[in-house]
Scaffold this active site. Structure first.
Site, PDB file in Angstrom:
ATOM      1  N   HIS A   1       0.817  -1.224   0.000  1.00 33.12           N
ATOM      2  CA  HIS A   1       0.000   0.000   0.000  1.00 33.12           C
ATOM      3  C   HIS A   1       0.843   1.263   0.000  1.00 33.12           C
ATOM      4  O   HIS A   1       0.347   2.334  -0.309  1.00 33.12           O
ATOM      5  CB  HIS A   1      -0.930  -0.006   1.222  1.00 33.12           C
ATOM      6  CG  HIS A   1      -2.025  -1.016   1.095  1.00 33.12           C
ATOM      7  ND1 HIS A   1      -3.326  -0.691   0.800  1.00 33.12           N
ATOM      8  CD2 HIS A   1      -2.002  -2.373   1.173  1.00 33.12           C
ATOM      9  CE1 HIS A   1      -4.061  -1.782   0.725  1.00 33.12           C
ATOM     10  NE2 HIS A   1      -3.279  -2.825   0.962  1.00 33.12           N
TER      11      HIS A   1
ATOM     12  N   ASP B   1       3.403   9.366  -0.666  1.00 28.96           N
ATOM     13  CA  ASP B   1       2.238   8.563  -0.309  1.00 28.96           C
ATOM     14  C   ASP B   1       2.041   7.489  -1.367  1.00 28.96           C
ATOM     15  O   ASP B   1       2.187   7.762  -2.561  1.00 28.96           O
ATOM     16  CB  ASP B   1       0.988   9.459  -0.263  1.00 28.96           C
ATOM     17  CG  ASP B   1       0.052   9.081   0.866  1.00 28.96           C
ATOM     18  OD1 ASP B   1       0.012   7.883   1.207  1.00 28.96           O
ATOM     19  OD2 ASP B   1      -0.617   9.976   1.401  1.00 28.96           O
TER      20      ASP B   1
END
Ligand code: ADQ
Length: 475
Positions: free
Chosen positions: A155, A363
């Protein structure tokens, strides 16, 4: 039909409607609710000795949860996962610390979890493992003789080889990752970093179809950007508009414009730079004084890791300083709230704001960026200001993309967003909704699982053919 077994460090809160501030939990739960299956992971509790999983069923999802000992928690979770892997994978080598004992704990917990899961497995199950806490999990399962297809999705970003190599056992980790049948990354850049590590280090080769041959294994390595359900979010945002919290936010704004940010309180999210760029807007454009506020919602996470305590203090200091400098009796420039909100309510709050301000320093994807766009009223949408270092920047062409290290550029983007004409806002919003529908959360899950089934079948055919060839050659 084979069962889907999802494995992640934490499972989402089993209680319906409890807020889960964490992209993995939210994404995986939504994806799993449709297909049904088993979700195995840590319950969040500390116990004195490893024990058998506690099984709980909710709808078509079975939760199998285990506790961790205090030592496991310290070494595996707080230590190697969150003090070594998380900062380094987010390019914060300056915050990363390595400890051999923690790494041994990380390996030990992966092995224990694998043993606990093995007891629950059936031969036809398909296993999907999530995130950086479990890089060696497939290797541990393979050592126990598990032959099921096992896929892995990361992720968070995967760093370029030069950065990855700062983690002392980097090669052992990458080698262990090659025990998976499919490895999925959020972006093409992350996928390329992994392939570069394999190829430049001469550990293996890759081919155009995404297959990698390394450490005597064939695996598929691909980019599978995680999505959301944009229409469901749009509906929730509209339906929750009449909630009390939403009304009080609207009334409190008294016609002012609202810039909104929502994150877990984490140093990768660029919160300090974000506050400072907002300050620069107030400095450069005094016309906005009293006419715009920034609402930052950031519930603390990993509060027992030192770097997280520090970011919290810094941020509180910055909010106080900026407010002290600019506030007026009836205007607070920055409202900083340290709490979680129910997800639908959060979407309705997004809908009240004119700017979504999402500027992480790094991110993997950033679901908030996508949720912000989906929550908007298409007739009068807000504008997304988005960091170029969020995976989402590859997918949201209508955003104003900024470099979060350039405060002046961020301040200019905020001003442009606040003054953008309606027609341009509508066009940008429409440009983002369509690709989000086409690549929604089901597409993410199904593409990954289709590849996993396909690769696992192909490798078992290859393995059988190799065995047969061996038998024929020796007879
Ligand atoms: P996160 O780092 O947690 O996820 P993000 O993708 O933005 O980051 O997801 C956060 C989720 O939590 C969002 O769905 C958001 O709505 C929710 N949330 C945040 N603050 C909240 C609050 N105060 N109250 C309630 N809910 C809140 C990790 C990676 C990301 C990646 C996701 C999914 O770091 O890069 O996008 O996994 O793969």
């Amino acid at each position: 039909m084979s069962r889907l077994i999802v494995v992640s460090n934490r499972v989402a809160p089993i209680q319906e409607a409890r807020p889960a501030a964490g992209g993995l939990a939210i994404g995986v739960l939504d994806a799993l609710k449709e297909t049904g299956g088993v979700w195995f992971g840590w319950s969040g509790e500390t116990i004195s000795e490893p024990s058998v999983p506690v099984i709980e069923k909710q709808g078509n999802v079975t939760y199998a949860t285990v506790g961790l000992t205090k030592r496991d928690y310290d070494e595996y979770y707080r230590g190697f996962s969150n003090t070594t892997l998380w900062p380094t994978f987010h390019y914060r080598n300056d915050l990363s610390r390595y400890d051999r004992g923690d790494y041994a704990g990380y390996q030990r917990v992966n092995a224990t979890l694998a043993k606990q899961l093995k007891e629950l497995l059936r031969p036809s199950d398909i296993i999907w493992v999530h995130d950086y806490h479990l890089l060696p999990f497939a290797r541990c399962l393979r050592e126990l003789g598990v032959k099921n297809p096992i896929g892995f999705f990361l992720h968070i970003p995967f760093p370029v080889p030069e950065v990855l190599r700062t983690i002392p056992p980097h090669e052992e980790l990458v080698k262990a990752m090659c025990s998976y049948d499919v490895i999925g990354f959020q972006t093409e850049a992350d996928r390329q970093s992994f392939v570069d590590y394999i190829e430049r280090g001469q550990h293996g080769t890759s081919s155009e179809d995404g297959m990698v041959h390394a450490y005597n294994r064939f695996l598929k390595v691909g980019a599978y950007p995680i999505g959301i359900y944009p229409d469901a979010i749009a509906k929730a945002a509209e339906q929750f508009t009449d909630r009390k919290a939403v009304r009080s936010l609207r009334d409190g704004m008294r016609g002012r414009k609202l810039i909104m940010s929502v994150d877990r309180l984490d140093y990768s999210k660029g919160l300090v730079e974000r506050f400072q760029a907002f300050e620069r807007l107030l400095l450069n454009a005094p016309g906005w004084h009293g006419r715009v506020s920034l609402v930052q919602i950031a519930p603390p996470t990993r509060a027992d890791v030192q770097t997280y305590q520090r970011i919290r203090q810094t941020l509180e200091g910055e909010a106080g300083r900026i407010n002290g400098r600019f506030a007026q009796l009836d205007w607070t420039p920055i409202q900083y709230l340290n709490r979680k909100y129910e997800r639908n309510l959060l979407m309705a709050l997004f809908r009240q704001s004119q700017v979504g301000y999402v500027t992480p320093l790094r991110d993997g994807m950033n679901l908030v960026a996508k949720e912000y766009v989906a929550s908007q009223d298409p007739a009068d949408p807000g504008v997304l200001v988005l960091s170029q270092f969020a995976g989402a920047a590859e997918q949201l062409p209508g955003a104003l993309v900024v470099n979060p290290f350039d405060l002046s550029q961020m301040a200019e983007a905020l001003e442009r967003a606040l003054s953008m004409p309606l027609a341009e806002r509508q066009a940008r919003h429409a440009d983002m909704m369509e690709p989000m529908r086409e690549n929604n959360l089901s597409v993410w899950r199904d593409t990954f699982l289709d590849d996993l089934r396909h690769v696992a079948t192909a490798s078992s055919v290859t393995a059988k053919a190799v065995k047969l060839a061996d038998v024929t050659a020796s007879s």
